[in-house]
Design an enzyme around this catalytic site. Structure first.
Site, PDB file in Angstrom:
ATOM      1  N   ASP A 124      19.844  26.589 -19.211  1.00  0.00           N
ATOM      2  CA  ASP A 124      19.033  27.805 -19.167  1.00  0.00           C
ATOM      3  C   ASP A 124      18.835  28.370 -20.572  1.00  0.00           C
ATOM      4  O   ASP A 124      17.728  28.748 -20.957  1.00  0.00           O
ATOM      5  CB  ASP A 124      19.715  28.830 -18.261  1.00  0.00           C
ATOM      6  CG  ASP A 124      18.983  30.161 -18.229  1.00  0.00           C
ATOM      7  OD1 ASP A 124      17.825  30.195 -17.785  1.00  0.00           O
ATOM      8  OD2 ASP A 124      19.568  31.167 -18.665  1.00  0.00           O
ATOM      9  N   GLU A 181      17.705  22.760 -14.951  1.00  0.00           N
ATOM     10  CA  GLU A 181      18.423  23.380 -16.068  1.00  0.00           C
ATOM     11  C   GLU A 181      19.686  22.595 -16.395  1.00  0.00           C
ATOM     12  O   GLU A 181      20.011  22.380 -17.576  1.00  0.00           O
ATOM     13  CB  GLU A 181      18.776  24.831 -15.723  1.00  0.00           C
ATOM     14  CG  GLU A 181      17.571  25.749 -15.680  1.00  0.00           C
ATOM     15  CD  GLU A 181      17.890  27.128 -15.155  1.00  0.00           C
ATOM     16  OE1 GLU A 181      17.143  28.080 -15.455  1.00  0.00           O
ATOM     17  OE2 GLU A 181      18.906  27.271 -14.431  1.00  0.00           O
TER      18      GLU A 181
END
Length: 229
Positions: A40, A112
């Site tokens: 992320d 992610e």
């Protein structure tokens, strides 16, 4: 269809694909949550860098909105589907029964995690990761990025904060309050400039949705108070 990058350490790839619902049934496995956290952060940086170089005439606010649109849950879930991660994810039986392979939250989180794992696999060399994600960023049509960026509540709330001369960004206090491992429920409160009282509160199936709802709640309250048109 895109292809996963070649991993030198296949264990990292396996971990990136492993949801905690699978670990609950296979305790010797490791879930992908730490890799998701790393991915992320990397995607936020790389998308910002990508947009900074692509739109040299755009200002900070516009770039921030576009970055949010480029890496939001819906878009990352599409990237995950392009990599066929929906069939590759390791999920627990409960998550599979609840159609976890179609869940945008699980798909985006797995994407992610793949990014975080690839960065670790490449000995923290960001160049191959940058090359890998660029093809996804390039694939997103301009009109989609613009339309999404214009409706992002978190960005609109931050713009209001900045318009008040406050230099520190809003702080979101987000935590899980219930739900199963594959269908969690989160609550978020947004605070501004050290105020102890939350400006807005929201809930959602993932952290991002809860934070967006908190921002929307904050915007609604500001409008009610006549502080926002």
């Amino acid at each position: 269809m895109y292809k996963l990058p070649k991993f030198d350490n296949s264990t990292l790839l396996d971990q990136a694909l492993t949801h905690r619902s699978y670990v609950n049934e296979h305790p010797t496995s490791k879930d992908n949550e730490r890799l998701e956290f790393l991915g992320d952060a990397l995607l936020n940086f790389l998308s910002g860098e990508y947009l900074y170089n692509k739109y040299q005439e755009k200002g900070e606010d516009e770039l921030t909105r576009r970055r949010s649109a480029l890496v939001d849950e819906k878009q990352l879930a599409m990237f995950a589907e392009n990599l066929d991660l929906n069939s590759k994810m390791l999920l627990g039986n409960g998550a599979i029964r609840d159609r976890g392979r179609e869940n945008p939250n699980l798909l985006s989180s797995t994407f992610e995690a793949i990014i975080g794992a690839y960065y670790e696999d490449q000995k923290l060399d960001i160049k191959p990761v940058r090359h890998f994600v660029k093809q996804f960023f390039d694939s997103v049509p301009e009109n989609i990025v613009v339309s999404r960026s214009n409706v992002d509540s978190k960005n609109r709330f931050q713009e209001w904060v900045q318009s008040r001369g406050i230099t520190t960004p809003p702080i979101y206090n987000t935590r899980q309050i219930g739900g199963e491992s594959h269908t969690p429920e989160f609550k978020s409160e947004v605070f501004v400039d050290g105020h102890k009282e939350a400006f807005g509160t929201g809930t959602g199936r993932n952290k991002k949705d809860a934070e967006k709802e908190a921002a929307e709640d904050g915007l609604a309250k500001l409008k009610k108070q006549g502080l926002l048109l």
